[in-house]
Design a protein around this motif. Structure first.
Motif, mmCIF file in Angstrom:
data_model
loop_
_atom_site.group_PDB
_atom_site.id
_atom_site.type_symbol
_atom_site.label_atom_id
_atom_site.label_comp_id
_atom_site.label_asym_id
_atom_site.label_seq_id
_atom_site.Cartn_x
_atom_site.Cartn_y
_atom_site.Cartn_z
ATOM 1 N N GLN A 313 12.688 -46.042 -70.871
ATOM 2 C CA GLN A 313 12.741 -46.198 -72.221
ATOM 3 C C GLN A 313 12.884 -44.906 -73.020
ATOM 4 O OE1 GLN A 313 12.926 -49.531 -73.568
ATOM 5 N NE2 GLN A 313 12.952 -50.028 -71.555
ATOM 6 N N GLY A 314 12.817 -44.928 -74.289
ATOM 7 C CA GLY A 314 12.804 -43.660 -74.997
ATOM 8 C C GLY A 314 11.462 -43.191 -75.481
ATOM 9 N N LEU A 315 11.373 -42.574 -76.702
ATOM 10 C CA LEU A 315 10.187 -42.126 -77.084
ATOM 11 C C LEU A 315 9.483 -43.097 -78.215
ATOM 12 C CD1 LEU A 315 7.896 -39.765 -77.809
ATOM 13 C CD2 LEU A 315 9.378 -39.010 -79.461
ATOM 14 N N ARG A 316 8.380 -43.977 -77.424
ATOM 15 C CA ARG A 316 7.948 -44.731 -78.250
ATOM 16 C C ARG A 316 6.581 -44.638 -79.159
ATOM 17 N NH1 ARG A 316 9.927 -49.825 -76.565
ATOM 18 N NH2 ARG A 316 12.094 -49.533 -76.150
ATOM 19 N N CYS A 317 5.874 -43.732 -78.603
ATOM 20 C CA CYS A 317 4.663 -42.957 -79.323
ATOM 21 C C CYS A 317 4.830 -42.746 -80.716
ATOM 22 C CB CYS A 317 4.093 -41.932 -78.546
ATOM 23 S SG CYS A 317 2.456 -41.387 -78.924
ATOM 24 N N LYS A 318 4.295 -43.701 -81.581
ATOM 25 C CA LYS A 318 4.526 -43.516 -83.206
ATOM 26 C C LYS A 318 4.027 -42.250 -83.567
ATOM 27 C CE LYS A 318 5.218 -48.212 -84.160
ATOM 28 N NZ LYS A 318 4.845 -49.500 -84.935
ATOM 29 N N TRP A 319 2.424 -41.945 -83.108
ATOM 30 C CA TRP A 319 2.146 -40.636 -83.788
ATOM 31 C C TRP A 319 2.861 -39.323 -83.326
ATOM 32 C CZ3 TRP A 319 0.852 -37.038 -80.186
ATOM 33 C CH2 TRP A 319 0.231 -37.163 -79.009
ATOM 34 N N ALA A 320 3.556 -39.472 -82.398
ATOM 35 C CA ALA A 320 4.495 -38.338 -81.786
ATOM 36 C C ALA A 320 5.992 -38.443 -82.199
ATOM 37 C CB ALA A 320 4.816 -37.861 -80.412
ATOM 38 N N LYS A 321 6.315 -39.460 -82.350
ATOM 39 C CA LYS A 321 7.677 -40.093 -82.842
ATOM 40 C C LYS A 321 7.988 -39.848 -84.162
ATOM 41 C CE LYS A 321 10.775 -44.062 -83.450
ATOM 42 N NZ LYS A 321 10.871 -45.489 -83.376
ATOM 43 N N TYR A 322 7.316 -40.153 -85.100
ATOM 44 C CA TYR A 322 7.817 -40.250 -86.503
ATOM 45 C C TYR A 322 7.600 -38.510 -86.919
ATOM 46 C CZ TYR A 322 8.393 -45.053 -87.220
ATOM 47 O OH TYR A 322 8.735 -46.244 -87.354
ATOM 48 N N PHE A 368 18.487 -38.568 -88.392
ATOM 49 C CA PHE A 368 17.310 -39.451 -88.510
ATOM 50 C C PHE A 368 17.672 -40.739 -87.692
ATOM 51 C CE2 PHE A 368 14.343 -42.659 -89.713
ATOM 52 C CZ PHE A 368 13.312 -41.813 -90.128
ATOM 53 N N GLY A 369 18.888 -41.405 -88.148
ATOM 54 C CA GLY A 369 19.522 -42.373 -87.281
ATOM 55 C C GLY A 369 19.851 -42.080 -85.865
ATOM 56 N N ALA A 370 20.332 -40.976 -85.729
ATOM 57 C CA ALA A 370 20.717 -40.512 -84.262
ATOM 58 C C ALA A 370 19.346 -40.352 -83.439
ATOM 59 C CB ALA A 370 21.427 -39.124 -84.028
ATOM 60 N N MET A 371 18.207 -39.822 -84.154
ATOM 61 C CA MET A 371 16.970 -39.837 -83.263
ATOM 62 C C MET A 371 16.479 -41.202 -83.240
ATOM 63 S SD MET A 371 16.025 -36.770 -82.759
ATOM 64 C CE MET A 371 14.221 -37.126 -82.438
ATOM 65 N N ASP A 372 16.831 -42.128 -83.955
ATOM 66 C CA ASP A 372 16.340 -43.433 -83.608
ATOM 67 C C ASP A 372 17.039 -44.083 -82.565
ATOM 68 O OD1 ASP A 372 14.053 -44.488 -85.179
ATOM 69 O OD2 ASP A 372 15.066 -44.600 -87.143
ATOM 70 N N VAL A 373 18.503 -43.940 -82.384
ATOM 71 C CA VAL A 373 19.254 -44.157 -81.382
ATOM 72 C C VAL A 373 18.712 -43.677 -80.079
ATOM 73 C CG1 VAL A 373 21.393 -44.368 -80.388
ATOM 74 C CG2 VAL A 373 21.068 -44.835 -82.953
ATOM 75 N N VAL A 374 18.302 -42.432 -79.986
ATOM 76 C CA VAL A 374 17.841 -41.731 -78.678
ATOM 77 C C VAL A 374 16.360 -42.465 -78.438
ATOM 78 C CG1 VAL A 374 17.339 -39.699 -77.709
ATOM 79 C CG2 VAL A 374 19.304 -39.822 -79.440
ATOM 80 N N ASN A 375 15.539 -42.445 -79.458
ATOM 81 C CA ASN A 375 14.322 -42.851 -79.207
ATOM 82 C C ASN A 375 13.977 -44.226 -78.622
ATOM 83 O OD1 ASN A 375 13.418 -40.240 -79.706
ATOM 84 N ND2 ASN A 375 12.711 -40.936 -82.068
ATOM 85 N N ASN A 376 15.158 -45.008 -79.267
ATOM 86 C CA ASN A 376 15.193 -46.514 -78.707
ATOM 87 C C ASN A 376 16.061 -46.982 -77.704
ATOM 88 O OD1 ASN A 376 13.111 -48.042 -80.932
ATOM 89 N ND2 ASN A 376 14.120 -46.418 -82.119
ATOM 90 N N MET A 377 16.957 -46.067 -77.309
ATOM 91 C CA MET A 377 18.305 -46.249 -76.473
ATOM 92 C C MET A 377 18.829 -47.651 -76.829
ATOM 93 S SD MET A 377 17.880 -43.685 -74.516
ATOM 94 C CE MET A 377 18.996 -44.022 -73.405
ATOM 95 N N ASP A 378 19.168 -47.650 -78.215
ATOM 96 C CA ASP A 378 19.924 -48.662 -78.811
ATOM 97 C C ASP A 378 20.731 -48.417 -79.779
ATOM 98 O OD1 ASP A 378 20.554 -51.035 -79.820
ATOM 99 O OD2 ASP A 378 18.893 -51.966 -79.955
ATOM 100 N N PHE A 379 21.812 -48.587 -79.901
ATOM 101 C CA PHE A 379 22.939 -48.011 -80.949
ATOM 102 C C PHE A 379 22.346 -48.821 -82.308
ATOM 103 C CE2 PHE A 379 25.694 -46.197 -77.648
ATOM 104 C CZ PHE A 379 25.657 -45.080 -78.194
ATOM 105 N N LYS A 380 22.121 -49.837 -82.164
ATOM 106 C CA LYS A 380 21.703 -50.874 -83.240
ATOM 107 C C LYS A 380 20.435 -50.233 -84.195
ATOM 108 C CE LYS A 380 23.628 -55.069 -81.343
ATOM 109 N NZ LYS A 380 23.299 -56.341 -80.793
ATOM 110 N N ALA A 381 19.880 -49.318 -83.607
ATOM 111 C CA ALA A 381 18.697 -48.775 -84.131
ATOM 112 C C ALA A 381 18.839 -47.884 -85.192
ATOM 113 C CB ALA A 381 17.642 -48.205 -83.186
#
Length: 769
Positions: A313-322, A368-381
Motif C-alpha cells: 500500500q502507500g502512506l496511510r498514516c494520517k498524522w504523517a501523511k497530511y 498535492f494531487g500527485a502525493m495523494d495518487v502516490v500515497n493511495n496508489m490510485d490515480f483516481k485519488a
C-alpha cells in the motif's frame, strides 16, 4: 508463543542472504578510504629531496587529504544506509513475506533489532577494516615524511614553508590517528542518521516508491521550504538581509540530510583553521547523534504498531501523511510562483502578481494531487482531499502575497526615536583595508556593524527616517509618478543612492538588521554618521601595535606608478616608523574625519603591508600629520604630486574629448571607429597628425599632445585633478576622463580631470573645428 533466544540464529540466516551487500560495502569503503588516500597522497619523485615540498606533503596529509577521505567515506555511508535500510526490511513491502516473517515465533522487537544490527554490520565491518588499513598507510607515510624532513634539515638547514620550524612538531602520528578516529565518528553518525531515517520511512509506507518520496521529504523538506521562503523575502523585501537570518542553525536539524552535510562542512572548516559559519562540528555531532537515537526509537515504536496489511500500500498514516503532503505542496506552490512571476513577459507588477498566483495554483494542486495518487496508489485519488488541497493553495497564496505586498511592514518599519537605544552602520566603500571586517558575515560579533555603538538617538532616527523614506519613494507605487511631483534636480538627487548596512538595537533589547539605499537628499545625515567618532574608530582606526606586528611595510606612490620603498620588519627604524605613523594617522582621522568621506583631495600614496593578512592604508593630501611623519623619514618624493617642471607633455585621448561633446553622444560606434581608427583616411585626422598636435598609440589610440608649459601648469593646478579616482559619496566627484602625463624617467602617469576644467586653448586644439 514467541522466543527471545533466536536472535543470533535469525541474524546468521539474514547474513547469508546478504552476501552481495557485503561485497558492495567492501568495495565502496575500499575505494573511499585507502584507495582515495593513496591517490591523494602520491609524491612527485623528482621533488622528494626538497624540504619545502616534503613539508607541504606532510601538511596535506594531515588536512587536505583527510578532508577528501572524510567526504568520500560519508558519501558511501549515506548511500549504504539507504540501501541496507530498504533491503533489510524489504519483507515489509510484500504481503506474503511480511506474513511469513511475522509468523516466526520471535517477538517483533527481537526481529526488528536483528534486521537493524544486520544492516549496521554490513556497512560497519567493511568500513572499520578499511579505516584501520587507511590509518596504517597514513601513519607509515607520515613517519616516512617526518624522517626525511629531519634528515634534510640537518643537511640543508631549514627551508620549509613555515615561519617557525617548530610548527612542524605539531604534526604527530598520534595526532593524525586521533583525527582520523574523530572523522570516523562523524561518518558513523551520518550513517546512523540516514539509516534510521530510512527505517522510519519503511515503517510508514508499504512500497518502495512511497518510501523514497517520504524519505526525501523527511530528509530535506523543512529546509527546502525554508529556503524558498527566504528567497521570496530576499526578492521582494528591499531591506532584507539573508546573511543575518540564523533560524536555519536550529531548523536544519528538522532535515537530517541537510544537518549531516552541515556537520561535515563544519568539520572541513575546522581543518582549514577557519571559523565555521555553521557552528562547531562537535555540536553537530552531539545533536545529530541524539536525533539518530530518537529516530531509532521512533522506528522501533512504529514497527510494533505497523499493520501487516500496509504491505504493497502507500502512506496511510494520517498524522504523517497530511503534514508531509502540505509541506511539499506549499514548497511546490512557491516554486510555481517563482516560475510564473519572473518569467511572465509583462512588466506590470499587478499582472506579474496575478501570474504568480496562477503558478501557485498549478504547482500546489499538481503536487498535492500527485502525493495523494502516490500515497493511495490510485490515480483516481488525485482530488480525493479537495478541502485540504484548497486550504493549502489558499495558505500559499496568502503567504506569497503577504511577502510581495509587505503586509508585515518590513521595509517600512521605523521605530520611534525614544525606542532606539543605539545603531551600528557599515558602508562597504568607507572602511580601511587594515581591517578584514568585509570578509566576515554581518551576524558575526566581530563585524563592524556589531562593534559600532552610535548612541546619538536623534542622529540615528534621522538616518533611519531617511532610509525608510528612500525605500518608500524608490519601491512604492507612487514612484511611477514621482517625476511629475518633484523638480528635475530633486528627482536626480533621489535617484542617486548609497547602500549601507544598519543594525538597530531598541530599548527593549530587540535587535534587527537592514540593508538600506539612502538617497542624496539625506547626504548630510549620512555624512555625519560616516564621520562620527564611533564609525571612524571602528572602521579606520589602527591599533597601537598593528603595524609593529607586520612582517613588512611598503610605501607606494599613487602618482608615480613605479615609485615605492620597502620597510623591512628587521630594520632598526621600523618600530619608530610604525609608532610615529600610527599616532599621526590616528590624529588625522580623529581631528579631520571629513577627509575620509570627501576623499581628502588627491590620494598621494598607500602604505601596504603583510601581517596576519595583506592590508592597504590610503593617504591623501589633506592628512597633514601623516604626511609630516612620512617626510621626517625621507619619503618626500613618494608623497609628492607631479611638478609641472617634470612634465614633458600631456596626452589627451581624442575620444575623451569627443565623448564630452553632447552632440557626439549619439554617434554610431562603427562610424566613430572608422573615423578615429588607426587606418583612418579622415582628412582632419591626417591634418592633426601632420601638424604634430596629434599622435597615434596602439595603447591609447589617437591622443592630442599638450606641450605648452603654460597649459601644462594650468592643467596640473586645476582643482579637480586626481591621480587616483577612488570612491566618492553619491558619486559627486567621480571622474571618467583620463589623461597621461609624460615625465622623463618615469612610466606614463595616469591622471583624471573633468573636460570642462581644461583650458580653452587646449579644448579648441583637441576637438575638431
Amino acid at each position: 508463543m514467541t522466543s527471545n533466544h533466536c536472535f543470533s540464529r535469525i541474524g546468521r540466516q539474514n547474513m547469508r542472504h546478504s552476501t552481495w551487500l557485503w561485497a558492495l560495502s567492501m568495495i565502496g569503503n575500499l575505494l573511499a578510504l585507502p584507495v582515495v588516500m593513496l591517490l591523494a597522497t602520491g609524491e612527485n619523485l623528482e621533488r622528494v629531496n626538497e624540504l619545502n615540498y616534503l613539508a607541504s606533503c606532510l601538511s596535506n596529509l594531515y588536512f587536505t587529504n583527510r578532508v577528501i577521505v572524510l567526504a568520500f567515506a560519508a558519501i558511501v555511508a549515506a548511500v549504504g544506509a539507504l540501501v541496507v535500510g530498504i533491503t533489510n526490511f524489504r519483507y515489509l513491502l510484500h504481503k506474503n513475506m511480511v506474513d511469513t516473517y511475522h509468523s516466526i515465533p520471535v517477538k517483533r522487537q527481537t526481529l526488528f533489532f536483528v534486521n537493524w544490527l544486520n544492516g549496521f554490520l554490513i556497512w560497519f565491518v567493511p568500513f572499520a577494516s578499511n579505516l584501520v588499513l587507511t590509518m596504517i598507510i597514513s601513519a607509515a607515510k607520515a613517519g616516512s615524511l617526518m624522517k626525511r624532513i629531519r634528515v634534510l634539515e640537518k643537511v640543508q638547514g631549514y627551508m620549509g614553508i613555515y615561519h617557525d620550524p617548530s610548527e612542524l612538531s605539531r604534526y604527530t602520528i598520534g595526532g593524525l590517528l586521533g583525527g582520523m578516529l574523530t572523522d570516523a565518528l562523524l561518518v558513523l553518525v551520518v550513517f546512523l542518521l540516514i539509516y534510521h531515517l530510512t527505517i522510519v520511512a519503511m515503517m510508514l509506507c508499504g512500497n518502495v516508491l512511497n518510501v523514497l518520496v517520504t524519505e526525501v521529504i523527511l530528509g530535506g523538506g523543512v529546509m527546502a521550504l525554508y529556503g524558498v521562503i527566504l528567497a521570496l523575502c530576499e526578492a521582494f523585501w528591499d531591506t532584507f538581509l539573508t546573511s543575518v537570518v540564523t533560524l536555519h542553525r536550529g531548523l536544519q536539524y528538522a532535515s537530517p540530510f541537510v544537518s549531516s552535510v552541515m556537520m561535515m562542512v563544519s568539520r572541513i572548516n575546522y581543518y582549514d583553521d577557519t571559523a565555521g559559519f555553521w557552528g562547531e562540528w562537535w555540536t553537530y555531532l552531539i545533536v545529530n547523534g541524539v536525533i539518530a537515537l530518537a529516530l531509532l526509537c521512533l522506528a522501533a515504536f512504529l514497527y510494533q504498531r505497523r499493520p501487516s496489511e500496509l504491505a504493497e500500500q502507500g502512506l496511510r498514516c494520517k498524522w504523517a501523511k497530511y503534514p508531509l503532503q502540505i509541506l511539499i505542496s506549499v514548497f511546490a506552490g512557491i516554486a510555481g510562483w517563482w516560475i510564473f512571476y519572473f518569467f511572465s513577459a509583462t512588466t506590470r507588477d499587478a499582472y506579474n502578481t496575478i501570474w504568480g498566483c496562477f503558478g501557485i495554483v498549478i504547482g500546489a494542486v499538481i503536487i498535492f494531487g500527485a502525493m495523494d495518487v502516490v500515497n493511495n496508489m490510485d490515480f483516481k485519488a488525485f482530488f480525493r482531499n479537495k478541502l485540504v488541497m484548497a486550504i493549502t493553495v489558499a495558505f500559499t497564496i496568502l503567504l506569497c502575497l503577504s511577502v510581495r505586498l509587505d503586509w508585515y511592514g518590513y521595509d517600512k518599519y521605523l521605530p520611534r526615536q525614544e525606542q532606539i537605544a543605539e545603531i551600528g552602520v557599515y558602508h562597504t566603500n568607507y572602511r580601511s583595508d587594515s581591517r578584514q571586517y568585509y570578509r566576515e558575515n554581518l551576524s558575526e560579533e566581530t563585524h563592524p556593524v556589531n562593534q559600532m555603538h552610535i548612541t546619538d538617538t536623534e542622529l540615528a532616527y534621522q538616518l533611519l527616517a531617511g532610509c525608510v523614506g528612500t525605500e518608500q519613494q524608490v519601491t512604492g507605487e507612487s514612484s511611477l509618478y514621482l517625476e511629475d511631483m518633484v523638480s528635475p534636480e530633486e528627482l536626480q538627487a533621489r535617484n542617486r543612492r548609497e547602500a549601507i548596512y544598519v543594525r538597530v538595537t531598541l530599548q527593549s533589547g530587540k535587535t534587527y538588521y537592514r540593508y538600506y539605499r539612502i538617497s542624496k537628499v539625506y547626504e548630510e545625515v549620512l555624512r555625519q554618521v560616516l564621520e562620527s567618532p564611533e564609525y571612524v574608530q571602528v572602521c579606520y582606526a589602527l591599533d597601537d601595535d598593528f603595524l609593529l606586528n607586520a612582517n613588512y611595510l611598503q610605501l607606494e606612490s599613487s602618482v608615480y606608478n613605479d615609485l615605492s620603498e620597502r620597510i623591512a620588519g628587521e630594520n632598526e627604524s621600523f618600530a619608530g616608523f610604525a609608532r610615529l605613523f600610527t599616532e599621526a594617522y590616528q590624529r588625522d582621522i580623529e581631528l579631520h574625519p571629513e577627509v575620509l568621506t570627501t576623499q581628502g583631495g588627491n590620494q598621494l600614496c598607500t602604505l601596504d603591508g603583510r601581517g596576519d593578512y595583506y592590508f592597504c592604508i590610503d593617504i591623501n593630501e589633506n592628512m597633514t600629520a601623516t604626511l609630516a611623519a612620512l617626510r621626517s623619514f625621507g619619503f618626500e618624493k613618494i608623497i609628492s604630486p607631479v611638478s609641472p617642471e617634470e612634465v614633458d607633455r600631456i596626452l589627451l585621448p581624442v575620444i575623451w574629448a569627443v565623448d564630452a561633446d553632447e552632440e557626439a553622444e549619439e554617434w554610431d560606434k562603427k562610424q566613430a571607429a572608422a573615423e578615429y581608427g588607426p587606418n583612418s583616411d579622415n582628412p582632419k585626422v591626417q591634418r592633426k597628425i601632420e601638424d604634430g598636435s596629434w599622435v597615434y598609440s596602439n595603447r591609447y589610440g589617437y591622443c592630442a599632445v599638450v606641450k605648452d608649459p603654460v597649459a601644462i601648469r594650468s592643467i596640473l593646478s586645476a582643482p579637480g585633478l586626481r591621480y587616483r579616482t577612488g570612491y566618492s559619496l553619491f558619486g559627486g566627484d567621480s571622474l571618467e576622463r583620463i589623461m597621461y602625463l609624460d615625465c622623463p624617467g618615469y612610466d606614463l602617469i595616469d591622471a583624471w580631470l573633468d573636460y570642462e576644467q581644461l583650458p580653452d586653448s587646449v579644448r579648441n586644439n583637441v576637438y575638431f573645428q
